[in-house]
Design a protein around this motif. Structure first.
Motif, mmCIF file in Angstrom:
data_model
loop_
_atom_site.group_PDB
_atom_site.id
_atom_site.type_symbol
_atom_site.label_atom_id
_atom_site.label_comp_id
_atom_site.label_asym_id
_atom_site.label_seq_id
_atom_site.Cartn_x
_atom_site.Cartn_y
_atom_site.Cartn_z
ATOM 1 N N THR A 159 6.543 0.414 4.411
ATOM 2 C CA THR A 159 6.687 -0.081 3.046
ATOM 3 C C THR A 159 8.002 0.381 2.448
ATOM 4 N N LYS A 169 -2.123 -0.861 -4.162
ATOM 5 C CA LYS A 169 -2.694 -1.591 -3.039
ATOM 6 C C LYS A 169 -3.166 -2.946 -3.544
ATOM 7 N N ARG A 175 1.600 5.402 -1.872
ATOM 8 C CA ARG A 175 1.093 6.544 -2.634
ATOM 9 C C ARG A 175 2.286 7.396 -3.058
ATOM 10 N N HIS A 202 0.861 -1.177 0.000
ATOM 11 C CA HIS A 202 0.000 0.000 0.000
ATOM 12 C C HIS A 202 0.904 1.235 0.000
#
Length: 198
Positions: free
Chosen positions: A124, A149, A80, A78
């Motif tokens: 992550t 994701k 961004r 996950h």
């Protein structure tokens, strides 16, 4: 007199029919999204996420095209990313860069036993950090963000700017499929890079 009334009625009906016809930009955008759908890029028009600079360079303002590629038998972290100087950079509100630990705080995800309304998960590995976009010149200036994701990778971009003559004067309808195939290939490559570093 009857002929005059008949002409007025015909003109009124033709005018109404012409008003229903979509304008050129809407027709181009429809062609772009239908081609993307055929290539399994799953396009949607969504409101700009609050972590992406949208209209007037303000966070969460306006509408963006969301193109999602679902990958079978792939598990992605996950993450961004935002576009900064033609490179992917982790979303600063998504990562606590002040601490060099192995935890990642995801704001606005509510967990019942966490009083701060944040979810803490294993940090992550942002393997795309500082990776160049490497997209067609007709798409790259309009890309705003990337989200991964589960088994999907999602790119947010101003797809309407791609088909608008004022923002993309080099637009050619015959290049839509080629540009979208490069976009799809690049999404697959980014997903592969992330998969290797898990």
């Amino acid at each position: 007199m009857g002929t005059f009334i008949g002409v007025i009625i015909v003109l009124f009906v033709l005018g109404s029919m012409m008003a229903l016809k979509p304008n050129g930009i809407d027709q181009r955008l429809d062609k772009l999204r239908m081609t993307a759908r055929r290539l399994q890029l799953n396009p949607k028009l969504v409101s700009c996420p609050d972590w992406i600079k949208g209209k007037d360079n303000e966070y969460g303002r306006g509408m963006l095209g969301q193109y999602c590629l679902v990958l079978d038998d792939v598990q992605l972290p996950h993450t961004r990313y935002q576009v900064i100087d033609g490179q992917w950079r982790p979303d600063s509100s998504f990562v606590d860069t002040t601490k060099d630990d192995v935890k990642l705080t995801i704001p606005s995800v509510i967990r019942a036993n966490n009083s701060t309304n944040n979810t803490i998960i294993k940090k992550t590995n942002f393997s795309l950090d500082k990776a160049p976009l490497d997209l067609p010149v007709s798409i790259e200036p309009f890309v705003k963000g990337l989200l991964t994701k589960a088994n999907s990778i999602v790119i947010y971009w101003e797809d309407i700017a791609y088909v608008r003559p004022s923002s993309n004067p080099a637009y050619q309808q015959k290049l839509i499929e080629a540009d979208l195939l490069v976009l799809k290939k690049q999404l697959e490559q980014w997903a592969s890079e992330m998969q290797k570093r898990l």
